[in-house]
Design a protein around this motif. Structure first.
Motif, mmCIF file in Angstrom:
data_model
loop_
_atom_site.group_PDB
_atom_site.id
_atom_site.type_symbol
_atom_site.label_atom_id
_atom_site.label_comp_id
_atom_site.label_asym_id
_atom_site.label_seq_id
_atom_site.Cartn_x
_atom_site.Cartn_y
_atom_site.Cartn_z
ATOM 1 N N UNK A 89 0.814 -1.212 0.000
ATOM 2 C CA UNK A 89 0.000 0.000 0.000
ATOM 3 C C UNK A 89 0.846 1.260 0.000
ATOM 4 N N UNK A 90 0.408 2.273 -0.749
ATOM 5 C CA UNK A 90 1.207 3.486 -0.914
ATOM 6 C C UNK A 90 0.586 4.722 -0.285
ATOM 7 N N UNK A 91 -0.632 4.614 0.246
ATOM 8 C CA UNK A 91 -1.286 5.776 0.849
ATOM 9 C C UNK A 91 -0.895 5.924 2.316
ATOM 10 N N UNK A 92 -0.785 7.176 2.779
ATOM 11 C CA UNK A 92 -0.569 7.428 4.198
ATOM 12 C C UNK A 92 -1.857 7.149 4.970
ATOM 13 N N UNK A 93 -1.703 6.874 6.245
ATOM 14 C CA UNK A 93 -2.850 6.553 7.092
ATOM 15 C C UNK A 93 -3.903 7.654 7.051
ATOM 16 N N UNK A 94 -3.437 8.906 7.114
ATOM 17 C CA UNK A 94 -4.365 10.036 7.177
ATOM 18 C C UNK A 94 -5.254 10.109 5.940
ATOM 19 N N UNK A 95 -4.745 9.666 4.804
ATOM 20 C CA UNK A 95 -5.509 9.731 3.556
ATOM 21 C C UNK A 95 -6.351 8.480 3.337
ATOM 22 N N UNK A 96 -5.820 7.350 3.726
ATOM 23 C CA UNK A 96 -6.471 6.082 3.401
ATOM 24 C C UNK A 96 -7.827 5.941 4.066
ATOM 25 N N UNK A 97 -7.933 6.300 5.332
ATOM 26 C CA UNK A 97 -9.171 6.069 6.062
ATOM 27 C C UNK A 97 -10.082 7.288 6.110
ATOM 28 N N UNK A 98 -9.674 8.367 5.445
ATOM 29 C CA UNK A 98 -10.545 9.539 5.384
ATOM 30 C C UNK A 98 -11.445 9.419 4.169
ATOM 31 N N UNK A 99 -12.282 8.371 4.204
ATOM 32 C CA UNK A 99 -13.167 8.068 3.070
ATOM 33 C C UNK A 99 -14.458 7.466 3.601
ATOM 34 N N UNK A 100 -15.422 7.274 2.695
ATOM 35 C CA UNK A 100 -16.708 6.723 3.099
ATOM 36 C C UNK A 100 -16.615 5.208 3.221
ATOM 37 N N UNK A 101 -17.606 4.616 3.895
ATOM 38 C CA UNK A 101 -17.684 3.165 3.976
ATOM 39 C C UNK A 101 -17.237 2.637 5.322
ATOM 40 N N UNK A 102 -17.742 1.439 5.690
ATOM 41 C CA UNK A 102 -17.390 0.840 6.975
ATOM 42 C C UNK A 102 -16.333 -0.238 6.830
ATOM 43 N N UNK A 103 -15.794 -0.413 5.619
ATOM 44 C CA UNK A 103 -14.705 -1.357 5.358
ATOM 45 C C UNK A 103 -15.068 -2.785 5.756
ATOM 46 N N UNK A 104 -16.363 -3.108 5.720
ATOM 47 C CA UNK A 104 -16.795 -4.460 6.073
ATOM 48 C C UNK A 104 -16.874 -4.708 7.557
ATOM 49 N N UNK A 141 -17.472 7.201 11.566
ATOM 50 C CA UNK A 141 -18.328 6.383 10.698
ATOM 51 C C UNK A 141 -18.665 5.045 11.346
ATOM 52 N N UNK A 142 -17.850 4.627 12.349
ATOM 53 C CA UNK A 142 -18.070 3.334 12.994
ATOM 54 C C UNK A 142 -18.994 3.422 14.206
ATOM 55 N N UNK A 143 -19.323 4.642 14.615
ATOM 56 C CA UNK A 143 -20.171 4.771 15.804
ATOM 57 C C UNK A 143 -21.544 4.146 15.547
ATOM 58 N N UNK A 144 -21.979 3.325 16.515
ATOM 59 C CA UNK A 144 -23.287 2.685 16.401
ATOM 60 C C UNK A 144 -23.291 1.398 15.607
ATOM 61 N N UNK A 145 -22.114 0.910 15.163
ATOM 62 C CA UNK A 145 -22.076 -0.306 14.355
ATOM 63 C C UNK A 145 -21.798 -1.555 15.179
ATOM 64 N N UNK A 146 -21.744 -1.399 16.515
ATOM 65 C CA UNK A 146 -21.491 -2.547 17.392
ATOM 66 C C UNK A 146 -22.477 -2.575 18.551
ATOM 67 N N UNK A 147 -23.666 -2.030 18.347
ATOM 68 C CA UNK A 147 -24.656 -1.962 19.425
ATOM 69 C C UNK A 147 -25.046 -3.318 19.975
ATOM 70 N N UNK A 148 -24.967 -4.362 19.157
ATOM 71 C CA UNK A 148 -25.277 -5.721 19.595
ATOM 72 C C UNK A 148 -24.423 -6.125 20.779
ATOM 73 N N UNK A 196 -26.665 10.052 8.928
ATOM 74 C CA UNK A 196 -26.995 9.699 7.540
ATOM 75 C C UNK A 196 -27.217 8.197 7.342
ATOM 76 N N UNK A 197 -27.367 7.462 8.469
ATOM 77 C CA UNK A 197 -27.690 6.052 8.366
ATOM 78 C C UNK A 197 -26.461 5.178 8.310
ATOM 79 N N UNK A 198 -26.696 3.907 8.024
ATOM 80 C CA UNK A 198 -25.601 2.931 8.016
ATOM 81 C C UNK A 198 -24.598 3.279 6.931
ATOM 82 N N UNK A 199 -23.300 3.377 7.309
ATOM 83 C CA UNK A 199 -22.283 3.637 6.287
ATOM 84 C C UNK A 199 -22.095 2.433 5.377
#
Length: 312
Positions: A141-156, A278-285, A307-310
């Motif tokens: 991987x060639x992206x820095x951490x700051x750039x890689x995760x500053x995107x939409x989606x919950x990454x599974x 973006x991960x807040x609320x995705x582990x309520x179970x 804005x709902x589930x990412x």
């Protein structure tokens, strides 16, 4: 000690089959080594149903002793991708229709092994992102951490969705455990795991399995990857670099480089707040489970984003 779903047992006379479906970077390499070493468990790295292939199954029958427990373990089941098993990862494929892929994997496992027990090991989101970034860097991987995760989606990593999926398909036979318990109290984690598998005690490996890169290495490897990309040296050179990064063969040159040209180390503080929210609320179970209570801040319990589930 309470478990999230110890549930039903395998049919009488059947050999229990436990399927460890993930998550990646949640102790999977250590657990797979333990499965391999345990004298009562039949497990093959990269195998299915405890066996490498049909010939391995046939050879096992010549022992005239029925296995105590069969284990399938692959963290890729929690985030299926087209290049599974390869260290040359196509990251553009990672987020594509992940929820549908997870559902396909679950239903296929249900068809093949309807009486299996499911094991899911989760990890707090910040620790998961840091360890996942290390794996990303190790695979070129060639992206820095700051750039890689500053995107939409919950990454599974929508824990609620995956847990619900498997609980519906394998009713009463799903166990969920926190990686943090493995890190903080390996004995308690192992006891819980042995209850799930129905096997006796066996120690975990004492050495680190699949360690993450250092904070300086996490900064330098992407820089070197970008430099190689700019040179357009071809697939062979890139593959050679990926192999070096994967096995951290450039650790010593990187230490020399950093003495000459010091860089800012990669730390959890580098993760953008917006990326983590973006991960807040995705582990309520998991919020009411006593095993997760000490780690509540790591799982970002609370209302989901407005804005709902990412990742949809």
């Amino acid at each position: 000690m309470a478990l999230i779903a110890q549930g039903q047992q395998a049919p009488a006379g059947a050999v229990p089959h436990v399927i460890h479906v993930g998550y990646a970077k949640a102790g999977s390499s250590l657990l797979q080594q333990w499965f391999l070493d345990h004298p009562e468990i039949t497990f093959r790295q990269g195998g299915l149903g405890g066996f490498q292939d049909i010939y391995d199954l046939i050879r096992t029958t010549t022992h005239l002793k029925q296995p105590r427990c069969l284990v399938t373990s692959c963290e890729g089941l929690s985030a299926p991708r087209k290049d599974a098993g390869s260290i040359n990862v196509d990251y553009s494929d990672m987020a594509a229709k992940m929820s549908a892929r997870q559902e396909n994997a679950c239903q296929l496992l249900k068809t093949l092994f309807p009486n299996a027990t499911i094991l899911i090991v989760t990890r707090g989101f910040k620790g998961l992102m840091m360890s996942s970034y290390s794996q990303y860097v190790r695979t070129g991987g060639h992206n820095d951490l700051e750039d890689l995760f500053d995107a939409d989606g919950d990454l599974g990593c929508h824990y609620d969705a995956l847990i619900a999926l498997y609980r519906e398909a394998f009713a009463g036979r799903v166990t969920v455990l926190p990686y943090e318990l493995l890190s903080d109290d390996p004995g308690a984690f192992r006891t819980a795991l042995e209850q799930v598998l129905g096997v006796g005690g066996h120690p975990f490996p004492q050495h680190r399995v699949n360690p993450s890169l250092s904070r300086i290495e996490l900064r330098w490897y992407p820089r070197l990857a970008r430099f190689i990309r700019r040179l357009h040296l071809g697939h062979r050179v890139r593959t050679a670099f990926v192999n070096c990064a994967f096995y951290n063969r450039l650790a010593l040159p990187i230490r020399w480089l950093d003495r000459l040209f010091p860089v800012e180390p990669v730390t959890p503080d580098c993760l953008p707040t917006s990326a983590m929210e973006r991960f807040r609320g995705l582990a309520g179970t998991l919020e009411t489970d006593p095993l997760y209570r000490p780690y509540a801040d790591r799982y970002l319990f609370g209302p989901a984003p407005a804005d709902g589930r990412p990742g949809q």
